[in-house]
Design a protein around this motif. Sequence first.
Motif, PDB file in Angstrom:
ATOM      1  N   LEU A 114       1.283   4.543  -2.710  1.00 51.79           N
ATOM      2  CA  LEU A 114       1.025   5.702  -2.614  1.00 51.79           C
ATOM      3  C   LEU A 114       1.905   6.092  -3.146  1.00 51.79           C
ATOM      4  CD1 LEU A 114      -0.850   5.610   0.604  1.00 51.79           C
ATOM      5  CD2 LEU A 114      -1.409   5.992  -1.374  1.00 51.79           C
ATOM      6  N   ARG A 115       3.607   5.619  -2.634  1.00 58.72           N
ATOM      7  CA  ARG A 115       4.508   6.367  -3.601  1.00 58.72           C
ATOM      8  C   ARG A 115       4.357   6.528  -4.792  1.00 58.72           C
ATOM      9  NH1 ARG A 115       7.193   3.532   0.946  1.00 58.72           N
ATOM     10  NH2 ARG A 115       7.576   2.380  -0.516  1.00 58.72           N
TER      11      ARG A 115
ATOM     12  N   ASN B   9       1.647   6.838  -6.901  1.00 56.08           N
ATOM     13  CA  ASN B   9       1.014   7.718  -7.149  1.00 56.08           C
ATOM     14  C   ASN B   9       1.765   9.025  -7.275  1.00 56.08           C
ATOM     15  OD1 ASN B   9      -0.646   6.181  -7.807  1.00 56.08           O
ATOM     16  ND2 ASN B   9      -2.342   5.544  -6.221  1.00 56.08           N
ATOM     17  N   GLU B  10       1.917   9.331  -5.792  1.00 56.58           N
ATOM     18  CA  GLU B  10       2.871  10.714  -5.356  1.00 56.58           C
ATOM     19  C   GLU B  10       3.897  10.812  -6.876  1.00 56.58           C
ATOM     20  OE1 GLU B  10       4.479  10.395  -1.058  1.00 56.58           O
ATOM     21  OE2 GLU B  10       2.493  10.539  -0.632  1.00 56.58           O
TER      22      GLU B  10
ATOM     23  N   LEU C 126       1.038  -0.910   0.101  1.00 51.95           N
ATOM     24  CA  LEU C 126      -0.367  -0.057   0.586  1.00 51.95           C
ATOM     25  C   LEU C 126       0.903   2.090   0.498  1.00 51.95           C
ATOM     26  CD1 LEU C 126      -3.067   1.155  -0.082  1.00 51.95           C
ATOM     27  CD2 LEU C 126      -2.685   0.867   2.775  1.00 51.95           C
ATOM     28  N   GLU C 127       1.783   1.556   0.559  1.00 54.21           N
ATOM     29  CA  GLU C 127       2.848   2.136   1.237  1.00 54.21           C
ATOM     30  C   GLU C 127       3.325   2.488  -0.259  1.00 54.21           C
ATOM     31  OE1 GLU C 127       5.137   1.465   4.773  1.00 54.21           O
ATOM     32  OE2 GLU C 127       2.900   2.204   5.513  1.00 54.21           O
TER      33      GLU C 127
END
Length: 144
Positions: free
Chosen positions: A28-29, A31-32, A24-25
Motif C-alpha cells: 500500500l505504501r 502504491n501510494e 500488505l502495508e
Amino acid sequence: MRFMMIVKATQDSEAGIVPDQKLLEAMLRYNEELAKAGVLLAADGLQSSSTGIRISYPEPGGKPTVIDGPFTETKELIAGYTLIEVTSREEAIEWAMRMPDPHGYGEGVIELRQVFEATDLTQNPETLAMEASFREQLTRTKKL
C-alpha cells in the motif's frame, strides 16, 4: 508510455494464502508512492486460478471453449498487476525495482511489459480516430 508490472503466482498465492499485514502495508505504501508521483493507473491482486475461467479458441473461426480453474502451471499464472504510465523504459524498470517482494518470501517475480499504444498497431487515421473516441468515452464513463 504505459507498462504493466505482472506479479507472477506462487504455490502460496494459488493456495489462496493472502499477504500478511506487514507485506500488505508495504504494498500500500508503494502504491501510494506511485500515485503521488502521478504514474499509477491501476493496481490489484488477483484471486487464485481456482476461481478463474479460461476461454480458448481451439479452431480458427470456431466456437470458444470455457474451462474452469484451477490451472496447473503456477509459474505461468498471474497473482496481480500494477499498471503505470511513465516517460521511459528505464523509469518503468526503476519503479518495478522499488516494488516490495510481492510474496514476501523471496519467491516474488515481476514481469514488466510495455502496453501497445494505438499508433504502435496502426497508422490508419480512421482506426486511430475510433480508438481516440473509445478512450474519451472510457474517461467520461469513469467520471460518472
